[in-house]
Design a protein around this motif. Sequence first.
Motif, PDB file in Angstrom:
ATOM      1  N   ARG A  74       0.837  -1.197   0.000  1.00 24.44           N
ATOM      2  CA  ARG A  74       0.000   0.000   0.000  1.00 24.44           C
ATOM      3  C   ARG A  74       0.869   1.243   0.000  1.00 24.44           C
ATOM      4  NH1 ARG A  74      -2.648  -1.470   5.609  1.00 24.44           N
ATOM      5  NH2 ARG A  74      -0.414  -1.372   6.005  1.00 24.44           N
ATOM      6  N   ASP A  75       0.321   2.307  -0.568  1.00 19.98           N
ATOM      7  CA  ASP A  75       1.043   3.586  -0.601  1.00 19.98           C
ATOM      8  C   ASP A  75       1.512   3.981   0.776  1.00 19.98           C
ATOM      9  OD1 ASP A  75      -0.447   5.590  -3.222  1.00 19.98           O
ATOM     10  OD2 ASP A  75      -0.017   3.456  -3.115  1.00 19.98           O
ATOM     11  N   ARG A  76       0.647   3.836   1.761  1.00 15.56           N
ATOM     12  CA  ARG A  76       0.935   4.361   3.090  1.00 15.56           C
ATOM     13  C   ARG A  76       2.013   3.568   3.829  1.00 15.56           C
ATOM     14  NH1 ARG A  76      -4.255   2.288   3.372  1.00 15.56           N
ATOM     15  NH2 ARG A  76      -4.627   0.552   4.797  1.00 15.56           N
ATOM     16  N   ASP A  77       2.435   2.459   3.269  1.00 10.34           N
ATOM     17  CA  ASP A  77       3.526   1.705   3.880  1.00 10.34           C
ATOM     18  C   ASP A  77       4.889   2.323   3.567  1.00 10.34           C
ATOM     19  OD1 ASP A  77       1.802  -1.344   3.056  1.00 10.34           O
ATOM     20  OD2 ASP A  77       1.841  -0.267   4.968  1.00 10.34           O
ATOM     21  N   TYR A  78       4.924   3.260   2.639  1.00  9.15           N
ATOM     22  CA  TYR A  78       6.174   3.805   2.151  1.00  9.15           C
ATOM     23  C   TYR A  78       6.364   5.251   2.605  1.00  9.15           C
ATOM     24  CZ  TYR A  78       6.458  -0.415  -0.551  1.00  9.15           C
ATOM     25  OH  TYR A  78       6.531  -1.731  -0.911  1.00  9.15           O
ATOM     26  N   ASP A  79       7.610   5.580   2.927  1.00 10.50           N
ATOM     27  CA  ASP A  79       7.936   6.898   3.466  1.00 10.50           C
ATOM     28  C   ASP A  79       8.588   7.824   2.441  1.00 10.50           C
ATOM     29  OD1 ASP A  79       8.846   4.681   5.841  1.00 10.50           O
ATOM     30  OD2 ASP A  79       7.343   6.202   6.356  1.00 10.50           O
ATOM     31  N   TYR A  80       9.276   7.259   1.494  1.00 11.39           N
ATOM     32  CA  TYR A  80      10.015   8.076   0.533  1.00 11.39           C
ATOM     33  C   TYR A  80       9.623   7.666  -0.885  1.00 11.39           C
ATOM     34  CZ  TYR A  80      12.820   8.623   4.740  1.00 11.39           C
ATOM     35  OH  TYR A  80      13.224   8.865   6.026  1.00 11.39           O
ATOM     36  N   TRP A  81       9.499   8.675  -1.722  1.00 13.23           N
ATOM     37  CA  TRP A  81       9.059   8.461  -3.097  1.00 13.23           C
ATOM     38  C   TRP A  81       9.949   9.210  -4.067  1.00 13.23           C
ATOM     39  CZ3 TRP A  81       4.872   5.408  -4.470  1.00 13.23           C
ATOM     40  CH2 TRP A  81       4.088   4.940  -3.410  1.00 13.23           C
ATOM     41  N   GLY A  82      10.152   8.599  -5.227  1.00 12.01           N
ATOM     42  CA  GLY A  82      10.831   9.294  -6.294  1.00 12.01           C
ATOM     43  C   GLY A  82       9.861  10.184  -7.054  1.00 12.01           C
ATOM     44  N   GLN A  83      10.399  10.937  -7.985  1.00  7.32           N
ATOM     45  CA  GLN A  83       9.567  11.861  -8.756  1.00  7.32           C
ATOM     46  C   GLN A  83       8.853  11.167  -9.908  1.00  7.32           C
ATOM     47  OE1 GLN A  83      12.477  14.982  -9.712  1.00  7.32           O
ATOM     48  NE2 GLN A  83      11.467  16.277  -8.201  1.00  7.32           N
ATOM     49  N   GLY A  84       9.263   9.974 -10.216  1.00  7.92           N
ATOM     50  CA  GLY A  84       8.599   9.218 -11.262  1.00  7.92           C
ATOM     51  C   GLY A  84       9.337   9.281 -12.583  1.00  7.92           C
ATOM     52  N   THR A  85       9.183   8.218 -13.362  1.00  7.41           N
ATOM     53  CA  THR A  85       9.758   8.165 -14.700  1.00  7.41           C
ATOM     54  C   THR A  85       8.682   7.657 -15.658  1.00  7.41           C
ATOM     55  OG1 THR A  85      11.614   7.303 -16.019  1.00  7.41           O
ATOM     56  CG2 THR A  85      10.701   5.812 -14.375  1.00  7.41           C
ATOM     57  N   GLN A  86       8.577   8.313 -16.785  1.00  3.93           N
ATOM     58  CA  GLN A  86       7.515   7.984 -17.741  1.00  3.93           C
ATOM     59  C   GLN A  86       7.898   6.753 -18.554  1.00  3.93           C
ATOM     60  OE1 GLN A  86       4.403   9.598 -18.405  1.00  3.93           O
ATOM     61  NE2 GLN A  86       4.078   7.796 -19.701  1.00  3.93           N
ATOM     62  N   VAL A  87       6.956   5.836 -18.637  1.00  4.90           N
ATOM     63  CA  VAL A  87       7.095   4.670 -19.511  1.00  4.90           C
ATOM     64  C   VAL A  87       5.940   4.727 -20.507  1.00  4.90           C
ATOM     65  CG1 VAL A  87       6.990   2.162 -19.669  1.00  4.90           C
ATOM     66  CG2 VAL A  87       8.276   3.246 -17.813  1.00  4.90           C
ATOM     67  N   THR A  88       6.270   4.746 -21.773  1.00  4.55           N
ATOM     68  CA  THR A  88       5.256   4.790 -22.823  1.00  4.55           C
ATOM     69  C   THR A  88       5.438   3.582 -23.724  1.00  4.55           C
ATOM     70  OG1 THR A  88       5.225   7.205 -22.780  1.00  4.55           O
ATOM     71  CG2 THR A  88       4.276   6.117 -24.714  1.00  4.55           C
ATOM     72  N   VAL A  89       4.373   2.807 -23.866  1.00  2.00           N
ATOM     73  CA  VAL A  89       4.425   1.608 -24.691  1.00  2.00           C
ATOM     74  C   VAL A  89       3.514   1.839 -25.896  1.00  2.00           C
ATOM     75  CG1 VAL A  89       4.157  -0.890 -24.767  1.00  2.00           C
ATOM     76  CG2 VAL A  89       4.749   0.236 -22.601  1.00  2.00           C
ATOM     77  N   SER A  90       4.093   1.854 -27.062  1.00  2.00           N
ATOM     78  CA  SER A  90       3.326   2.104 -28.276  1.00  2.00           C
ATOM     79  C   SER A  90       2.829   0.792 -28.882  1.00  2.00           C
ATOM     80  CB  SER A  90       4.181   2.850 -29.296  1.00  2.00           C
ATOM     81  OG  SER A  90       5.269   2.043 -29.703  1.00  2.00           O
ATOM     82  N   SER A  91       1.664   0.888 -29.509  1.00  2.00           N
ATOM     83  CA  SER A  91       1.066  -0.325 -30.100  1.00  2.00           C
ATOM     84  C   SER A  91       1.508  -0.500 -31.546  1.00  2.00           C
ATOM     85  CB  SER A  91      -0.456  -0.230 -30.025  1.00  2.00           C
ATOM     86  OG  SER A  91      -0.893   0.937 -30.675  1.00  2.00           O
TER      87      SER A  91
END
Length: 124
Positions: free
Chosen positions: A107-124
């Motif tokens: 669950r989200d609330r189990d975690y204390d630190y988060w990254g800013q995120g990285t975009q993954v795009t999968v094209s069809s």
Amino acid sequence: QVQLVESGGGLVQAGGSLRLSCAASGRTFSSYAMGWFRQAPGKEREIVARINWGVNTYYGPSVKGRFTISGDSGKNTVYLQMNSLKPEETAVYYCAAASRWSTWYDRDRDYDYWGQGTQVTVSS
């Protein structure tokens, strides 16, 4: 202050592979678990995979058998190898670290630190 920095996202064709990396920096801390979450536009953030150091790993049902999580607890680094990617897996992928004990780390609330995120795009 603890920072988690993700890398490895990008554009890939359906059926392709990507490897995400996440490394912690800043204040020294010990993590009980690290995980990867993702959030697609208009959808809630969901867990992809997590590793509870020295205990077990967990994979979301939709990625089991295609994704592999690994890492180094001493360095607070975690990786996510993603194979056979699907267009519906296009999302921002977030790395997270838990510095508190929990029964589950799904669950989200189990975690204390988060990254800013990285975009993954999968094209069809």
